[in-house]
Design a protein around this motif. Structure first.
Motif, PDB file in Angstrom:
ATOM      1  N   HIS A  55       4.958  -9.007   1.755  1.00 60.38           N
ATOM      2  CA  HIS A  55       4.355  -8.580   0.495  1.00 60.38           C
ATOM      3  C   HIS A  55       4.339  -7.060   0.467  1.00 60.38           C
ATOM      4  O   HIS A  55       3.728  -6.420   1.318  1.00 60.38           O
ATOM      5  N   ARG A  56       5.063  -6.466  -0.505  1.00 60.89           N
ATOM      6  CA  ARG A  56       5.143  -5.005  -0.668  1.00 60.89           C
ATOM      7  C   ARG A  56       5.605  -4.305   0.612  1.00 60.89           C
ATOM      8  O   ARG A  56       5.163  -3.209   0.932  1.00 60.89           O
ATOM      9  N   GLY A  57       6.460  -4.965   1.382  1.00 62.36           N
ATOM     10  CA  GLY A  57       6.971  -4.382   2.614  1.00 62.36           C
ATOM     11  C   GLY A  57       6.130  -4.670   3.842  1.00 62.36           C
ATOM     12  O   GLY A  57       6.537  -4.377   4.958  1.00 62.36           O
ATOM     13  N   TYR A  58       4.954  -5.241   3.669  1.00 64.74           N
ATOM     14  CA  TYR A  58       4.086  -5.611   4.780  1.00 64.74           C
ATOM     15  C   TYR A  58       4.462  -7.025   5.239  1.00 64.74           C
ATOM     16  O   TYR A  58       4.711  -7.895   4.416  1.00 64.74           O
ATOM     17  N   VAL A  59       4.468  -7.243   6.530  1.00 62.12           N
ATOM     18  CA  VAL A  59       4.712  -8.580   7.075  1.00 62.12           C
ATOM     19  C   VAL A  59       3.361  -9.189   7.417  1.00 62.12           C
ATOM     20  O   VAL A  59       2.563  -8.600   8.152  1.00 62.12           O
ATOM     21  N   ILE A  60       3.104 -10.367   6.859  1.00 61.90           N
ATOM     22  CA  ILE A  60       1.830 -11.063   7.071  1.00 61.90           C
ATOM     23  C   ILE A  60       2.105 -12.326   7.876  1.00 61.90           C
ATOM     24  O   ILE A  60       2.910 -13.165   7.469  1.00 61.90           O
ATOM     25  N   ASP A  61       1.455 -12.456   9.016  1.00 64.36           N
ATOM     26  CA  ASP A  61       1.536 -13.669   9.836  1.00 64.36           C
ATOM     27  C   ASP A  61       0.174 -14.337   9.790  1.00 64.36           C
ATOM     28  O   ASP A  61      -0.816 -13.760  10.254  1.00 64.36           O
ATOM     29  N   ALA A  62       0.122 -15.536   9.244  1.00 66.56           N
ATOM     30  CA  ALA A  62      -1.145 -16.273   9.155  1.00 66.56           C
ATOM     31  C   ALA A  62      -1.064 -17.499  10.051  1.00 66.56           C
ATOM     32  O   ALA A  62      -0.036 -18.172  10.112  1.00 66.56           O
ATOM     33  N   ARG A  63      -2.150 -17.774  10.744  1.00 74.04           N
ATOM     34  CA  ARG A  63      -2.214 -18.968  11.576  1.00 74.04           C
ATOM     35  C   ARG A  63      -3.589 -19.606  11.402  1.00 74.04           C
ATOM     36  O   ARG A  63      -4.567 -18.920  11.110  1.00 74.04           O
ATOM     37  N   GLY A  64      -3.639 -20.905  11.541  1.00 82.68           N
ATOM     38  CA  GLY A  64      -4.890 -21.626  11.362  1.00 82.68           C
ATOM     39  C   GLY A  64      -5.243 -22.444  12.585  1.00 82.68           C
ATOM     40  O   GLY A  64      -4.378 -22.840  13.353  1.00 82.68           O
ATOM     41  N   GLY A 104       6.558  -2.526  11.659  1.00 82.00           N
ATOM     42  CA  GLY A 104       6.358  -2.907  13.056  1.00 82.00           C
ATOM     43  C   GLY A 104       5.022  -2.523  13.656  1.00 82.00           C
ATOM     44  O   GLY A 104       4.715  -2.894  14.780  1.00 82.00           O
ATOM     45  N   ARG A 105       4.210  -1.799  12.902  1.00 81.59           N
ATOM     46  CA  ARG A 105       2.905  -1.371  13.423  1.00 81.59           C
ATOM     47  C   ARG A 105       1.792  -2.191  12.798  1.00 81.59           C
ATOM     48  O   ARG A 105       1.810  -2.455  11.592  1.00 81.59           O
ATOM     49  N   PRO A 106       0.786  -2.561  13.597  1.00 84.01           N
ATOM     50  CA  PRO A 106      -0.327  -3.337  13.042  1.00 84.01           C
ATOM     51  C   PRO A 106      -1.120  -2.536  12.013  1.00 84.01           C
ATOM     52  O   PRO A 106      -1.283  -1.326  12.144  1.00 84.01           O
ATOM     53  N   VAL A 107      -1.584  -3.239  10.992  1.00 84.53           N
ATOM     54  CA  VAL A 107      -2.409  -2.648   9.941  1.00 84.53           C
ATOM     55  C   VAL A 107      -3.711  -3.432   9.898  1.00 84.53           C
ATOM     56  O   VAL A 107      -3.698  -4.656   9.795  1.00 84.53           O
ATOM     57  N   ILE A 108      -4.826  -2.726   9.984  1.00 86.10           N
ATOM     58  CA  ILE A 108      -6.140  -3.362   9.896  1.00 86.10           C
ATOM     59  C   ILE A 108      -6.607  -3.261   8.455  1.00 86.10           C
ATOM     60  O   ILE A 108      -6.902  -2.173   7.953  1.00 86.10           O
ATOM     61  N   GLN A 131      -2.782 -10.386   0.858  1.00 87.94           N
ATOM     62  CA  GLN A 131      -2.024  -9.833  -0.264  1.00 87.94           C
ATOM     63  C   GLN A 131      -2.930  -9.041  -1.197  1.00 87.94           C
ATOM     64  O   GLN A 131      -2.569  -7.957  -1.667  1.00 87.94           O
ATOM     65  N   TYR A 132      -4.122  -9.564  -1.466  1.00 88.59           N
ATOM     66  CA  TYR A 132      -5.083  -8.861  -2.322  1.00 88.59           C
ATOM     67  C   TYR A 132      -5.460  -7.513  -1.707  1.00 88.59           C
ATOM     68  O   TYR A 132      -5.477  -6.479  -2.393  1.00 88.59           O
ATOM     69  N   LEU A 133      -5.751  -7.495  -0.398  1.00 88.02           N
ATOM     70  CA  LEU A 133      -6.152  -6.253   0.261  1.00 88.02           C
ATOM     71  C   LEU A 133      -4.996  -5.252   0.315  1.00 88.02           C
ATOM     72  O   LEU A 133      -5.213  -4.043   0.185  1.00 88.02           O
ATOM     73  N   ILE A 134      -3.774  -5.739   0.479  1.00 83.00           N
ATOM     74  CA  ILE A 134      -2.607  -4.855   0.434  1.00 83.00           C
ATOM     75  C   ILE A 134      -2.476  -4.255  -0.955  1.00 83.00           C
ATOM     76  O   ILE A 134      -2.239  -3.049  -1.101  1.00 83.00           O
ATOM     77  N   ASP A 135      -2.639  -5.067  -1.985  1.00 82.36           N
ATOM     78  CA  ASP A 135      -2.559  -4.554  -3.359  1.00 82.36           C
ATOM     79  C   ASP A 135      -3.620  -3.487  -3.600  1.00 82.36           C
ATOM     80  O   ASP A 135      -3.340  -2.455  -4.220  1.00 82.36           O
ATOM     81  N   CYS A 136      -4.833  -3.704  -3.113  1.00 82.35           N
ATOM     82  CA  CYS A 136      -5.906  -2.713  -3.280  1.00 82.35           C
ATOM     83  C   CYS A 136      -5.559  -1.417  -2.556  1.00 82.35           C
ATOM     84  O   CYS A 136      -5.859  -0.329  -3.048  1.00 82.35           O
ATOM     85  N   ARG A 137      -4.912  -1.540  -1.425  1.00 83.70           N
ATOM     86  CA  ARG A 137      -4.545  -0.374  -0.629  1.00 83.70           C
ATOM     87  C   ARG A 137      -3.383   0.399  -1.270  1.00 83.70           C
ATOM     88  O   ARG A 137      -3.350   1.616  -1.254  1.00 83.70           O
TER      89      ARG A 137
END
Length: 78
Positions: free
Chosen positions: A5-14, A32-36, A61-67
């Motif tokens: 999303h917008r160039g960010y890679v999101i890995d979700a696990r449950g 390649g760098r972690p984003v908090i 995705q929402y938090l990336i959009d806000c950022r």
């Protein structure tokens, strides 16, 4: 599950929580760098693993959009 999303890679696990629901976490990386995005990015408990993962992806995705798309202070434009 992985999404971009917008160039960010999101890995979700449950995983199952102690009361038999599902929680998820989204780990985000940019170039390649972690984003908090949040101090604690676990979602609330969901009935299914798929719902938990979807909620974690949507939150990230929402938090990336806000950022990435800041709003003007106090709603002012310009």
């Amino acid at each position: 599950m992985r999404a971009v999303h917008r160039g960010y890679v999101i890995d979700a696990r449950g995983w199952r929580d102690p009361i038999d629901g599902w929680v998820a976490r989204a780990d985000v990386r940019l170039r390649g760098r972690p984003v908090i995005l949040e101090k604690d990015n676990h979602t609330r408990s969901w009935p299914t693993r798929e719902q938990a993962i979807r909620a974690a992806l949507e939150r990230a995705q929402y938090l990336i959009d806000c950022r990435e798309v800041p709003t003007a202070p106090y709603g002012r434009v310009g």
